[in-house]
Design an enzyme around this catalytic site. Structure first.
Site, PDB file in Angstrom:
ATOM      1  CG  HIS A   1      -8.587  -2.866  -2.243  1.00  0.00           C
ATOM      2  ND1 HIS A   1      -9.484  -2.057  -2.917  1.00  0.00           N
ATOM      3  CD2 HIS A   1      -8.223  -2.168  -1.136  1.00  0.00           C
ATOM      4  CE1 HIS A   1      -9.643  -0.933  -2.249  1.00  0.00           C
ATOM      5  NE2 HIS A   1      -8.900  -0.974  -1.160  1.00  0.00           N
TER       6      HIS A   1
ATOM      7  CG  HIS B   1      -6.667  -2.363   3.237  1.00  0.00           C
ATOM      8  ND1 HIS B   1      -5.869  -1.277   2.966  1.00  0.00           N
ATOM      9  CD2 HIS B   1      -7.878  -2.081   2.683  1.00  0.00           C
ATOM     10  CE1 HIS B   1      -6.570  -0.378   2.291  1.00  0.00           C
ATOM     11  NE2 HIS B   1      -7.784  -0.834   2.109  1.00  0.00           N
TER      12      HIS B   1
ATOM     13  CG  ASN C   1     -11.787   0.415   4.078  1.00  0.00           C
ATOM     14  OD1 ASN C   1     -12.109   0.123   5.229  1.00  0.00           O
ATOM     15  ND2 ASN C   1     -10.578   0.878   3.774  1.00  0.00           N
TER      16      ASN C   1
ATOM     17  CG  ASP D   1      -2.016   1.007   1.131  1.00  0.00           C
ATOM     18  OD1 ASP D   1      -3.189   0.613   1.091  1.00  0.00           O
ATOM     19  OD2 ASP D   1      -1.697   2.217   1.085  1.00  0.00           O
TER      20      ASP D   1
ATOM     21  CB  VAL E   1      -8.982   2.187  -4.994  1.00  0.00           C
ATOM     22  CG1 VAL E   1      -8.791   1.539  -6.361  1.00  0.00           C
ATOM     23  CG2 VAL E   1      -7.881   3.220  -4.727  1.00  0.00           C
TER      24      VAL E   1
ATOM     25  CD  GLN F   1     -14.510   0.407  -2.130  1.00  0.00           C
ATOM     26  OE1 GLN F   1     -15.644   0.240  -1.685  1.00  0.00           O
ATOM     27  NE2 GLN F   1     -14.038  -0.279  -3.156  1.00  0.00           N
TER      28      GLN F   1
HETATM   29  P1  DGP Z   1      -9.331   1.905   0.269  1.00  0.00           P
HETATM   30  O1  DGP Z   1      -9.371   3.141   1.100  1.00  0.00           O
HETATM   31  O2  DGP Z   1      -9.835   0.680   1.029  1.00  0.00           O
HETATM   32  O3  DGP Z   1     -10.019   2.074  -1.071  1.00  0.00           O
HETATM   33  O4  DGP Z   1      -7.803   1.616  -0.002  1.00  0.00           O
HETATM   34  C1  DGP Z   1      -7.119   2.040  -1.120  1.00  0.00           C
HETATM   35  C2  DGP Z   1      -5.653   1.973  -0.782  1.00  0.00           C
HETATM   36  O5  DGP Z   1      -4.940   1.981  -2.010  1.00  0.00           O
HETATM   37  C3  DGP Z   1      -5.119   3.143   0.037  1.00  0.00           C
HETATM   38  O6  DGP Z   1      -4.685   2.663   1.303  1.00  0.00           O
HETATM   39  C4  DGP Z   1      -3.935   3.679  -0.755  1.00  0.00           C
HETATM   40  C5  DGP Z   1      -3.702   2.631  -1.804  1.00  0.00           C
HETATM   41  N1  DGP Z   1      -3.304   3.148  -3.103  1.00  0.00           N
HETATM   42  C6  DGP Z   1      -3.971   4.071  -3.836  1.00  0.00           C
HETATM   43  N2  DGP Z   1      -3.327   4.304  -4.997  1.00  0.00           N
HETATM   44  C7  DGP Z   1      -2.236   3.497  -4.977  1.00  0.00           C
HETATM   45  C8  DGP Z   1      -1.175   3.280  -5.907  1.00  0.00           C
HETATM   46  O7  DGP Z   1      -1.106   3.871  -6.978  1.00  0.00           O
HETATM   47  N3  DGP Z   1      -0.217   2.370  -5.548  1.00  0.00           N
HETATM   48  C9  DGP Z   1      -0.294   1.686  -4.375  1.00  0.00           C
HETATM   49  N4  DGP Z   1       0.706   0.811  -4.147  1.00  0.00           N
HETATM   50  N5  DGP Z   1      -1.270   1.856  -3.484  1.00  0.00           N
HETATM   51  C10 DGP Z   1      -2.229   2.760  -3.781  1.00  0.00           C
END
Ligand code: DGP
Length: 116
Positions: free
Chosen positions: A100, A102, A87, A31, A96, A94
């Protein structure tokens, strides 16, 4: 048709990202905004916007993600203590909209609680 999420672009190789684990159904990478010393995301290649959108057709895939969470935890040496979080929806944090998991570890989680 909605535009591809950042995770679809990572999976497609458009955004170079080191995969900690990958197979035909999912990928795992760190993350970018870790909430724990170990914090990785387990992302199905097939995009489902959020968990509430999953159907019985997704049962095998969702089971796969859970089994692989244990496998990835072993790869990372954290199989004795880790937390999985999903999430679902903006109101739950959430950001994205590509389902997914975590996987977080190496942090003192509060006992019996969901915060911290
Ligand atoms: P959520 O809030 O559950 O939708 O988590 C999305 C997570 O994705 C957040 O903790 C940050 C991570 N994230 C967003 N963009 C990127 C990216 O471009 N690369 C990586 N490695 N993580 C990302």
């Amino acid at each position: 048709m909605s535009s591809p999420t950042i995770f679809s672009r990572i999976i497609a190789g458009e955004i170079p990202t080191d995969f900690i684990y990958e197979d035909e159904f999912c990928v795992c990478f760190k993350d970018v905004h870790p909430q724990a010393p170990t914090h990785v995301l387990i992302v199905p290649r097939h995009p489902i916007p959020k968990l509430a959108d999953a159907t019985t057709a997704d049962q095998t895939l969702l089971g796969h993600l859970m089994v692989k969470a244990g496998h990835i935890a072993r790869l990372l040496g954290v199989e004795e203590a880790f937390r999985l979080v999903v999430n679902n929806g903006a109101g739950a944090g959430q950001t994205v909209f590509h389902l997914h998991l975590h996987l977080m570890a190496n942090k003192k989680f509060s006992e019996g609680g969901l915060n911290g």
